[in-house]
Design a protein around this motif. Sequence first.
Motif, PDB file in Angstrom:
ATOM      1  N   ILE A 153     -21.078  -4.437  58.314  1.00  0.00           N
ATOM      2  CA  ILE A 153     -20.335  -5.467  59.049  1.00  0.00           C
ATOM      3  C   ILE A 153     -18.958  -4.937  59.430  1.00  0.00           C
ATOM      4  O   ILE A 153     -18.423  -5.281  60.479  1.00  0.00           O
ATOM      5  N   ILE A 157     -17.528  -4.950  63.383  1.00  0.00           N
ATOM      6  CA  ILE A 157     -16.387  -5.685  63.952  1.00  0.00           C
ATOM      7  C   ILE A 157     -15.162  -4.802  64.097  1.00  0.00           C
ATOM      8  O   ILE A 157     -14.068  -5.290  64.328  1.00  0.00           O
ATOM      9  N   THR A 167     -16.801 -13.368  66.766  1.00  0.00           N
ATOM     10  CA  THR A 167     -17.869 -14.329  66.502  1.00  0.00           C
ATOM     11  C   THR A 167     -19.097 -14.059  67.362  1.00  0.00           C
ATOM     12  O   THR A 167     -20.218 -14.292  66.927  1.00  0.00           O
ATOM     13  N   LYS A 169     -20.149 -11.131  68.197  1.00  0.00           N
ATOM     14  CA  LYS A 169     -20.887 -10.036  67.553  1.00  0.00           C
ATOM     15  C   LYS A 169     -21.585 -10.513  66.296  1.00  0.00           C
ATOM     16  O   LYS A 169     -22.710 -10.117  65.997  1.00  0.00           O
ATOM     17  N   LEU A 170     -20.901 -11.378  65.558  1.00  0.00           N
ATOM     18  CA  LEU A 170     -21.481 -11.840  64.299  1.00  0.00           C
ATOM     19  C   LEU A 170     -22.702 -12.720  64.525  1.00  0.00           C
ATOM     20  O   LEU A 170     -23.579 -12.795  63.679  1.00  0.00           O
ATOM     21  N   ALA A 173     -25.667 -10.647  64.317  1.00  0.00           N
ATOM     22  CA  ALA A 173     -25.683  -9.673  63.221  1.00  0.00           C
ATOM     23  C   ALA A 173     -26.751 -10.041  62.192  1.00  0.00           C
ATOM     24  O   ALA A 173     -27.358 -11.095  62.256  1.00  0.00           O
ATOM     25  N   TYR A 175     -27.797 -10.775  58.273  1.00  0.00           N
ATOM     26  CA  TYR A 175     -27.088 -11.308  57.120  1.00  0.00           C
ATOM     27  C   TYR A 175     -27.762 -11.019  55.789  1.00  0.00           C
ATOM     28  O   TYR A 175     -27.331 -11.541  54.778  1.00  0.00           O
ATOM     29  N   ILE A 257     -15.420 -11.497  54.826  1.00  0.00           N
ATOM     30  CA  ILE A 257     -15.499 -10.099  55.229  1.00  0.00           C
ATOM     31  C   ILE A 257     -14.263  -9.384  54.726  1.00  0.00           C
ATOM     32  O   ILE A 257     -13.144  -9.754  55.073  1.00  0.00           O
TER      33      ILE A 257
ATOM     34  N   ILE B 252     -21.430 -19.107  64.859  1.00  0.00           N
ATOM     35  CA  ILE B 252     -20.600 -18.590  63.776  1.00  0.00           C
ATOM     36  C   ILE B 252     -19.168 -18.952  64.105  1.00  0.00           C
ATOM     37  O   ILE B 252     -18.690 -18.646  65.192  1.00  0.00           O
TER      38      ILE B 252
END
Lengths: 304, 310
Positions: A153, A157, A167, A169-170, A173, A175, A257, B252
């Motif tokens: 992660i 980022i 956000t 990109k997340l 992603a 988990y 993070i 998110i």
Amino acid sequence: MDRSNVLEHLLLSRCGRFNGNGEILEFLEQRYSFNGPQKNYLVLESTDGGAIRAENDKKIAKENETVNDFLSNLNSNKKTTNKFNKLKTKNEFKKFIQTSIKHQDNVSKKLSKMIKNNPDIRDMEDIIDLKICCKILKIEDYIEMNILWNNYINELIKGCKTIDTITAKLSSAEYIGAYFTVTHCSCSDSIGIEGIVLWESQSYILMIIARKNNWKDNISIGKNDNNNKIKIKYSAREMIGGLRMIPKKKTRFTFRIDIENDENKDEGDKEVINFEFIGDRLCIKSLDRANKKFKSHNVKDIDI
Amino acid sequence: MLCDLNIGFPLSDFNETINNDQLIEVKKCINTSIILGYTHIALNFKPSTTTSNSNKNKISNDLNLINPINLEKDFSEFSGKIKIFTRITIKIDDPSQCQNFAKFQQIFDIVAVEPLTEKSFQSAISNLEIDLISFNLQDRLPCFMKHKTLCSAIDKGILFEIKYTDFLNNRNRAQSISNSKQIIRASRNRGLICSSGCSFNNSNLLRNSINVIPILKMMGIDSNRCNLMFKDWSLKVLLNGRLRIKSYKQTISISGDNGLLDNSLEDKNWDSSKNNKINNIKQNINTYKKRKNDINDNALDKILKKNKVV
């Protein structure tokens, strides 16, 4: 010399079987006679077929092969479409989850009985030393996964400066391996659970939680007063920890993070950002999520 | 949680700055609403320009210069007492000139529109990404309110606003009551919010929700929904707007200290942002960073520490 059979005479003269002209003539005289040893018909023997035969054989073999393949595929397809095949990874994983959750329930029941008889168990340093708990999943085995996820992660980022980009990109992603905390949930029992994500399915998140370690530790009456700490007893289920299945619907998770900088090598100076995972909007398989185009919707289903 | 999403901000142009007298008046309004028990308020910036005429050349390209409401500099004394958000209400009459909306969505917490024609009303519902539609109730409505259009807007998450100061004025009271009855009828009693709409120099018009509810009841809303208009539905508008800033398409979101609405960690000082390289200061990630020492250890940290000791 007979003029009639010139060609034959010439051909036979080349042949080594006849020693003189007379022998050839004698042979030729018998050639077309009715009673002689030679008959005026062609004798055809069966041959091995030569090149054409070989080619044909190859073709047939090929055809047979394709047919065989098709048939065997048919058979094997039947096998793979069997939902309940034990060898399928999905089913194996399913079985693993079911058995471990069932085992946890049994152990927690036994443990609560044991605690009634012998309250000293509550103060034990590590419950895993008990013989009945040895098969329960331990969070220590999965820490490596969390470390891997942290590196991943951080790489993802790196260089992002605005909320927008991070956000975005997340949202695509992965988990598995993250450390999630449940902050809002329709089921009041699961609020406050924190653990490492083992698997993310379409509508559930599987987490492995720690033993005897959740929000019940951090309660104090005054601010930062160690003396006034209230101690709430852990239930047997919380004492053994293990696997938890938490629905995504109506649930919000937070995760942290730790940003790795080369400048701050001190542990305490590390910078940290909290993010929130809104489960209502992410009810998709993690594989499909990577390519999904998200849209804003009515917020009536999100609780504040 | 009581919300008042419409407290007037005295400016009417993007390039003006607020002077001291105006600031004092606004602070009076906020103080009154604290006394009345409101917890969330939104300062409403209402540019007088409409979309069709000459709005384009007045909006600057630098996003940091658009927002005249500087929450950090001017209203920092209210932190902890009340949560202040920003809102913009744009009058639209030409639906084809709305390309600038994407800018506002990143800068103001709530984006509201005031359609002046039927066409613009239709396009606001179908095309624009907004939170709220409000009307000037003292004039005639731009068109007849249909069930279908209003309900489709409410399903999308766009709510409608009724301002109670319109009923307290002497001017055009009958018109505003009949207009709001129209809206209530067409929306089938749902998806409405009630706000003060008070302009900056008459803070005496502010009322508590309990005083406003009888008026709304008179117009045919039951008391539960009257409460929802001040509480839940208003919060939904706020949440919609906040999520647009804080999250990526509501999936998110970055997490503040108190839930999804919270803006305590946000960078609100628009003045200092001029030398910053980030395009939009509201999106700055640096203010959300915390030091690891300041937060409590979670279970994982404890286990890792234990492992280190061993």
